[in-house]
Design an enzyme around this catalytic site. Structure first.
Site, mmCIF file in Angstrom:
data_model
loop_
_atom_site.group_PDB
_atom_site.id
_atom_site.type_symbol
_atom_site.label_atom_id
_atom_site.label_comp_id
_atom_site.label_asym_id
_atom_site.label_seq_id
_atom_site.Cartn_x
_atom_site.Cartn_y
_atom_site.Cartn_z
ATOM 1 N N ARG A 201 42.105 37.984 16.656
ATOM 2 C CA ARG A 201 42.539 39.169 15.923
ATOM 3 C C ARG A 201 41.661 40.355 16.310
ATOM 4 N NH1 ARG A 201 42.414 34.856 12.225
ATOM 5 N NH2 ARG A 201 44.439 34.373 11.260
ATOM 6 N N LYS A 225 39.288 34.517 8.960
ATOM 7 C CA LYS A 225 39.701 34.789 7.588
ATOM 8 C C LYS A 225 39.105 33.752 6.654
ATOM 9 C CE LYS A 225 44.050 37.285 8.138
ATOM 10 N NZ LYS A 225 45.508 37.273 7.820
ATOM 11 N N HIS A 297 48.058 43.021 18.033
ATOM 12 C CA HIS A 297 48.719 41.851 17.454
ATOM 13 C C HIS A 297 49.785 41.302 18.392
ATOM 14 C CE1 HIS A 297 49.655 39.133 14.181
ATOM 15 N NE2 HIS A 297 50.938 39.357 14.406
ATOM 16 N N ARG A 300 48.181 39.157 20.799
ATOM 17 C CA ARG A 300 47.938 37.857 20.150
ATOM 18 C C ARG A 300 49.208 37.002 20.192
ATOM 19 N NH1 ARG A 300 44.856 35.231 16.116
ATOM 20 N NH2 ARG A 300 45.985 34.562 14.244
ATOM 21 N N HIS A 323 45.310 29.789 12.131
ATOM 22 C CA HIS A 323 46.293 29.749 11.053
ATOM 23 C C HIS A 323 45.952 28.608 10.096
ATOM 24 C CE1 HIS A 323 49.616 31.847 13.638
ATOM 25 N NE2 HIS A 323 48.726 32.685 13.161
ATOM 26 N N TYR A 333 56.124 30.939 16.784
ATOM 27 C CA TYR A 333 55.958 30.629 18.199
ATOM 28 C C TYR A 333 56.842 29.513 18.738
ATOM 29 C CZ TYR A 333 51.939 33.598 17.578
ATOM 30 O OH TYR A 333 51.137 34.660 17.286
#
Length: 361
Positions: A201, A225, A297, A300, A323, A333
């Site tokens: 990110r 995160k 993004h 990414r 994730h 994806y």
């Protein structure tokens, strides 16, 4: 400043911003934000605060009952006076409204409306669950439908063109523009190569310190995160771009105090920011792929899609991208790629070539 200190300082700044925002909401709203403190990130709570502020300003602007209210006059009992029809009007209002902050017209996409209604639903849910209100009208309205967006990504030839452009677009520049380009070329190439080669990110990239890179193992130490620490690995192309930048233009920078350990610097010799990275990616990409709006993004997404196509391992993609829910990864994806759709372009013949018609006769 180590990586942990950087994120600690960033969290402190965002926490102060949230506290200031809460002063612009009804006093009882603090109970909700206190309750979600341990389960959400501070950026998420800031987004909630902005969304809820829009709702209360809507009531003041559009509902005669609250015409003489200020936003701090609202009490939790006022939530019980709102009917589902009021919320349907709010959804319509959200499509375009005047911001209380800058007094400009604001427009929301379907995603924007969905997020604001989701914020309101969480807000109501908290007070309803604790029996502080008797009804929850947010459960009686239909959530906005979100149309699935096509994943925008770069094709392999576009990736190569982008990197070549970053490396050579200054060959024909002169004067000050050439000087600026030479100062930032190695940095920009390293940034774009790193984004394309790891899928990290942009917030993770700007937080990187020099000591977070281990060239012996080609490893990159990240704080993701939820403050989860993780090491991901990069290939030789990324390593080459990083080493060229670190041993080249970065070694000549005298950083500002407090920014000594940052990996990437702005022209002001401070740690580069998210907006600066977004701007430089947009600047280069729009010259190579003008029909695609490429952001960090999207780089990414390019990495995630390419990794899935190469490995067919959705769990690996989820782990590398950080994730927490593999279903998020699968949704984004595992869909049919643009490459396959392109194969359909010449399969349906609309009109036979004249020469072919003659041959058939």
């Amino acid at each position: 400043m180590n990586l942990s200190t950087y994120y600690d300082e960033l969290t402190a700044k965002l926490t102060i911003k949230l506290r200031e925002l809460l002063k612009t909401l009804p006093p009882f709203a603090k109970d909700f934000f206190r309750a979600i403190d341990s389960t959400t990130q501070v950026r998420t709570r800031i987004a909630y605060a902005y969304d809820l502020r829009v709702f209360f300003h809507f009531l003041i602007d559009q509902n005669p009952v609250y015409r003489n209210y200020s936003i701090t006059d609202f009490k939790v009992s006022d939530l019980d006076k709102i009917e589902s029809v009021d919320l349907e009007e709010y959804m319509e209002y959200l499509k375009i409204y005047v911001s209380d902050e800058n007094h400009q017209h604001m427009q929301n996409t379907e995603q924007g409306v969905f997020r604001k209604i989701s914020s309101l639903r969480s807000f109501y849910g908290y007070f309803y669950k604790r029996q502080m209100i008797e009804k929850n009208p947010t459960l009686l309205i239909d959530m906005p439908k979100i149309r699935e967006k096509e994943i925008i990504r770069l094709e392999p030839d576009e990736i190569a063109s982008l990197l070549d452009f970053v490396e050579h677009c200054g060959d024909h520049l002169t004067g000050q523009r050439r000087v600026y380009y030479e100062k930032t070329k190695e940095r920009d190439l390293a940034i774009i190569t790193l984004l394309l080669g790891t899928g990290i990110r942009v917030s993770e990239l700007v937080g990187l310190n020099l000591e977070d890179i281990d060239f012996k193992s080609n490893g990159l130490h990240l704080i993701r995160k939820g403050r989860k620490e993780m090491t991901i690995y990069f290939g030789n192309e990324v390593a080459d771009a990083l080493e060229q930048y670190i041993n080249g233009s970065r070694s000549h920078i005298i950083p500002r105090e407090g920014h000594e350990n940052a990996l990437f610097y702005s022209m002001q010799r401070k740690r580069i920011g998210v907006q600066a990275v977004q701007n430089l990616v947009k600047k280069y990409a729009q010259e190579v792929t003008p029909l695609k709006k490429i952001t960090p993004h999207k780089l990414r997404s390019t990495y995630g899609t390419s990794l899935y196509e190469e490995t067919d391992d959705i769990y690996l993609v989820a782990e590398v991208l950080g994730h927490s829910d593999v279903n998020t990864t699968r949704k984004h994806y595992a869909a049919m790629s643009d490459t396959r759709r392109r194969q359909a372009a010449n399969k349906v013949i609309l009109r036979e070539h004249p020469d072919h018609i003659k041959n058939k006769k």
